[in-house]
Scaffold this active site. Sequence first.
Site, short mmCIF file in Angstrom:
data_model
loop_
_atom_site.label_atom_id
_atom_site.label_comp_id
_atom_site.label_asym_id
_atom_site.label_seq_id
_atom_site.Cartn_x
_atom_site.Cartn_y
_atom_site.Cartn_z
N THR A 199 9.49 59.33 56.97
CA THR A 199 10.51 60.04 57.49
C THR A 199 10.92 59.50 58.77
O THR A 199 10.24 58.42 59.49
CB THR A 199 9.82 61.39 57.95
N ARG A 227 9.85 71.60 46.36
CA ARG A 227 9.06 71.33 47.47
C ARG A 227 9.72 70.89 48.89
O ARG A 227 10.63 70.03 48.91
CB ARG A 227 7.96 70.13 47.36
N GLY A 229 9.04 69.75 52.92
CA GLY A 229 8.02 69.15 53.82
C GLY A 229 8.17 69.83 55.30
O GLY A 229 8.84 70.60 55.82
N ASP A 230 7.60 68.89 56.29
CA ASP A 230 7.81 69.32 57.75
C ASP A 230 9.12 68.80 58.30
O ASP A 230 9.51 69.68 59.19
CB ASP A 230 6.71 68.57 58.41
N THR A 250 5.87 62.16 61.39
CA THR A 250 6.11 61.57 60.13
C THR A 250 4.72 61.58 59.37
O THR A 250 3.54 61.71 60.14
CB THR A 250 6.48 59.98 60.65
N GLY A 253 3.86 65.97 55.03
CA GLY A 253 4.34 67.14 55.99
C GLY A 253 3.48 68.27 55.90
O GLY A 253 3.37 69.12 56.74
N1 GLY Z 1 6.93 64.17 56.31
C1 GLY Z 1 7.94 63.95 55.35
C2 GLY Z 1 7.44 64.86 54.49
O1 GLY Z 1 6.46 65.04 54.39
O2 GLY Z 1 8.17 65.35 53.57
#
Ligand code: GLY
Length: 340
Positions: A199, A227, A229-230, A250, A253
Amino acid sequence: MKAPLRRGFSFYLAHMSTDRRRFIKIGLAGSVAALVPWRLRSSPAFKPAPGIKVLSTWDHGLVANAMAMSVLGRGGDALDAVEQGVAVVESDFTNRSVGLGGRPDRDGHVTLDACIQDHDGRAGAVAFIEHYEHPIQIARAIMERTPHVMLVGEGAERWAKENGFPRKEVEIPEVREQWKEWLTKGEYKPVVNRENHDTIGMVAMDERGRLAGSCTTSGIAYKVHGRVGDSPLIGAGLFVDGDVGAACATGTGELVIRVAGSHSVVELMRQGMEPREACRVVVQRILDKHPGLEEHQVGLLALRKDGAHGAYSIYEGFSYALSSEEGTELVKSDFVRALK
Ligand code: GLY
């Protein structure tokens, strides 16, 4: 085309391969820091720092910072800087973890997530969106033009189209071929520091001492379709409180979400912790609370309102681009575990 493996993502997290298991070695910086108690101070009054500052994750942060610094150098806003900075990386279709050049999900769709937050806590986010070059611009537009924080999927795409964002089809044969190759086994194996979850997160301060942050990604390669993520989640991939500081994340996530990573860092800074130490504590919390997930990388990056900054990661190898009026450098983060 469907992947043969039909297991959920929690399976991936709980049963990741052990063939690359690393020896756990506490980094010197981490062990020394652990011995040093931090003092809790009530409501510290951080003074705004003199001068502009930009921090962003990984080496792709260097080009992003250059753009952000050009905005800040003209007296621009931190919010404009973090939007325009990460947009440079979104437009780099050789990048396999951000933007439309990213790796697809298990079903062959490149789905993008992003969020942005300003000094006053206003926030916008978009998730699970396809065929748009600049999710970060859509996230900002959601913040500014709707009463909402986040739009996802088909609704977000429709809203983006209605609001003048052009669709873009990007087909990268090499990426398709690698995905098809992956489908033959359908295995999820986390690879620390590799491009499968790099990320770009950015935090910045403008000349008025105002903070902002942004985060954008194509997410983990070959993730289950749907899905998220964070990165688009305010509090997980990014959190900004103009009275305290800003943080971004990063890495895997799911681990960041479980501890509300960026929000936790900012709250620890609010209590008086130094940025680097706040990142270290949250990284350690991830490790303590989630045994069995040892092979995943997480990196946290923080900028306090007074200009102090720091980072920490689970594994060696996380780096961040740091820019100020004195120049730009790529800084190696402190870490808990060395790579063998
Ligand atoms: N940190 C990015 C993700 O897990 O999608």
